[in-house]
Design a protein around this motif. Sequence first.
Motif, PDB file in Angstrom:
ATOM      1  N   ALA A  69      -6.290 -36.266  -9.722  1.00 51.81           N
ATOM      2  CA  ALA A  69      -7.786 -35.945  -9.467  1.00 51.81           C
ATOM      3  C   ALA A  69      -7.829 -34.332  -9.791  1.00 51.81           C
ATOM      4  O   ALA A  69      -9.080 -34.051 -10.343  1.00 51.81           O
ATOM      5  CB  ALA A  69      -8.021 -35.970  -8.047  1.00 51.81           C
ATOM      6  N   VAL A  70      -7.046 -33.506 -10.097  1.00 55.49           N
ATOM      7  CA  VAL A  70      -6.896 -32.407 -10.512  1.00 55.49           C
ATOM      8  C   VAL A  70      -7.110 -32.402 -12.150  1.00 55.49           C
ATOM      9  O   VAL A  70      -7.848 -31.544 -12.583  1.00 55.49           O
ATOM     10  CB  VAL A  70      -5.798 -31.515 -10.041  1.00 55.49           C
ATOM     11  N   SER A  71      -6.609 -33.431 -12.746  1.00 58.84           N
ATOM     12  CA  SER A  71      -6.624 -33.676 -14.112  1.00 58.84           C
ATOM     13  C   SER A  71      -8.034 -33.894 -14.302  1.00 58.84           C
ATOM     14  O   SER A  71      -8.754 -33.436 -15.307  1.00 58.84           O
ATOM     15  CB  SER A  71      -5.820 -34.765 -14.565  1.00 58.84           C
ATOM     16  N   THR A  72      -8.799 -34.784 -13.425  1.00 56.01           N
ATOM     17  CA  THR A  72     -10.296 -35.283 -13.836  1.00 56.01           C
ATOM     18  C   THR A  72     -11.076 -33.829 -13.661  1.00 56.01           C
ATOM     19  O   THR A  72     -12.011 -33.752 -14.298  1.00 56.01           O
ATOM     20  CB  THR A  72     -10.586 -36.443 -12.836  1.00 56.01           C
ATOM     21  N   ALA A  73     -10.561 -33.035 -12.609  1.00 58.36           N
ATOM     22  CA  ALA A  73     -11.476 -31.919 -12.463  1.00 58.36           C
ATOM     23  C   ALA A  73     -11.337 -30.976 -13.895  1.00 58.36           C
ATOM     24  O   ALA A  73     -12.297 -30.343 -14.142  1.00 58.36           O
ATOM     25  CB  ALA A  73     -11.005 -31.288 -11.217  1.00 58.36           C
ATOM     26  N   ALA A  74      -9.939 -30.958 -14.402  1.00 55.57           N
ATOM     27  CA  ALA A  74     -10.040 -30.144 -15.477  1.00 55.57           C
ATOM     28  C   ALA A  74     -10.958 -30.452 -16.538  1.00 55.57           C
ATOM     29  O   ALA A  74     -11.754 -29.885 -17.492  1.00 55.57           O
ATOM     30  CB  ALA A  74      -8.478 -29.910 -15.960  1.00 55.57           C
ATOM     31  N   TRP A  75     -11.098 -31.994 -16.682  1.00 56.42           N
ATOM     32  CA  TRP A  75     -12.000 -32.387 -17.716  1.00 56.42           C
ATOM     33  C   TRP A  75     -13.304 -32.139 -17.424  1.00 56.42           C
ATOM     34  O   TRP A  75     -14.139 -32.036 -18.409  1.00 56.42           O
ATOM     35  CB  TRP A  75     -11.584 -34.313 -17.633  1.00 56.42           C
ATOM     36  N   ALA A  76     -13.772 -32.085 -15.953  1.00 57.45           N
ATOM     37  CA  ALA A  76     -14.950 -31.883 -15.984  1.00 57.45           C
ATOM     38  C   ALA A  76     -15.415 -30.480 -16.293  1.00 57.45           C
ATOM     39  O   ALA A  76     -16.545 -30.403 -16.670  1.00 57.45           O
ATOM     40  CB  ALA A  76     -15.284 -31.891 -14.157  1.00 57.45           C
ATOM     41  N   VAL A  77     -14.447 -29.822 -16.188  1.00 55.14           N
ATOM     42  CA  VAL A  77     -14.628 -28.226 -16.523  1.00 55.14           C
ATOM     43  C   VAL A  77     -14.893 -27.968 -18.116  1.00 55.14           C
ATOM     44  O   VAL A  77     -15.774 -27.597 -18.843  1.00 55.14           O
ATOM     45  CB  VAL A  77     -13.803 -27.310 -16.009  1.00 55.14           C
ATOM     46  N   LYS A  78     -13.770 -28.854 -18.677  1.00 54.78           N
ATOM     47  CA  LYS A  78     -14.013 -28.779 -20.202  1.00 54.78           C
ATOM     48  C   LYS A  78     -15.206 -29.336 -20.600  1.00 54.78           C
ATOM     49  O   LYS A  78     -15.695 -28.952 -21.705  1.00 54.78           O
ATOM     50  CB  LYS A  78     -12.724 -29.833 -20.835  1.00 54.78           C
ATOM     51  N   LEU A  79     -15.711 -30.464 -20.074  1.00 52.18           N
ATOM     52  CA  LEU A  79     -16.988 -30.923 -20.549  1.00 52.18           C
ATOM     53  C   LEU A  79     -18.252 -30.458 -19.981  1.00 52.18           C
ATOM     54  O   LEU A  79     -19.356 -30.885 -20.289  1.00 52.18           O
ATOM     55  CB  LEU A  79     -16.906 -32.514 -20.152  1.00 52.18           C
TER      56      LEU A  79
END
Length: 374
Positions: free
Chosen positions: A248-258
Amino acid sequence: MMTDTERRAWAYLARVAEPPCVSLTALIAEIGAVDAAAAIARQQVPRGHESVLRATRARAAEDRSASDLEVAHRCGARLITPDDDEWPGFSLLALAQADTGERGGVPLALWARGPARVDDLAAASIALVGSRAASSYGEHVTGLLAGELVDHGWGIVSGAAFGVDGIAHRSALASGGPTMAVLACGIDRDYPAAHSRLLAEIADRGVIVSEYPPHTTAARHRFLTRNRLVAALSNAVVVVEAGARSGAVSTAAWAVKLGRPLGAVPGPVTSATSVGCHELITDGRAALVADASAIMTLARPDGVAGPDHGPARGTDGLTPVQQRVHDALPGRGAVTIEEIVFSAGVEIGEVRAALALMELGGMVAMEGSGWRLP
């Protein structure tokens, strides 16, 4: 209407390289899907696209397009391409605009199973993600948030995993709302197998999405790649529970990138499954959210254009320059770049850049020497 030849070409291309493949996407954008498929099969591509050969060499000789489409048909799935009306071009535009590297580009195509339209659900959904080993607290909070969001017209996006993901999907369905499960395996596979009944319910009332062709097995690198789609196909991402190294932290990192709004739910300070949430909040990457109202404010800070106020418009996220270029296109027919420059009052270089990005998002199309709305 797409021809069988074009559909077969897209199906071949969807398997020939491990998704996502930026170099293959670039080749298709230049010469079209049918010619790109033929070039890859011959392993002879136009000058400047040699890098795509490395990405496709291992699978180029084997064309499984017919069998992939047949398997998809048998399980009630469909192949969605950028040429289809259902393509979520606006939602995926962030992947084209962000500096995400070779492994983070726009998906080549999407396989979908279920009655809900991917583009419509992506335009008005919240991603709820979290630990597979969710605590009773995490399960309770997930159920409350998903149910309240559905009651306010939002759909729920998640990854169909154990724990928070599964509770998010079940709660959305129980509340009578739509939900989207994004898989890291083929559209014909139920993963995890213990969620086969849940996935069947999602396929019956929502939609299951994957960029991987039929028969593709789940793998660790595919879960990490899948996470970017969970973030992209939502209006905001909320981490309910997460360990320090949770997916889920990986998904959160993608949210920040996008550039997707990111929220995290606080938990007990003694809980290992809330460590990731606390770190996201402490670092300032995520806003603290405790209820559905906070999540809706996060997703629509201006208080408008949410599901309760009508569907989001496809142009809501355009930059000022892109909006001016878009507005310069007529309702009917095509216009030249020079005409767009004059009408929008924007320099030709900026017009070309704006058109290229919007074309990737399916918001404009080239016709002859001109540009038009799709």
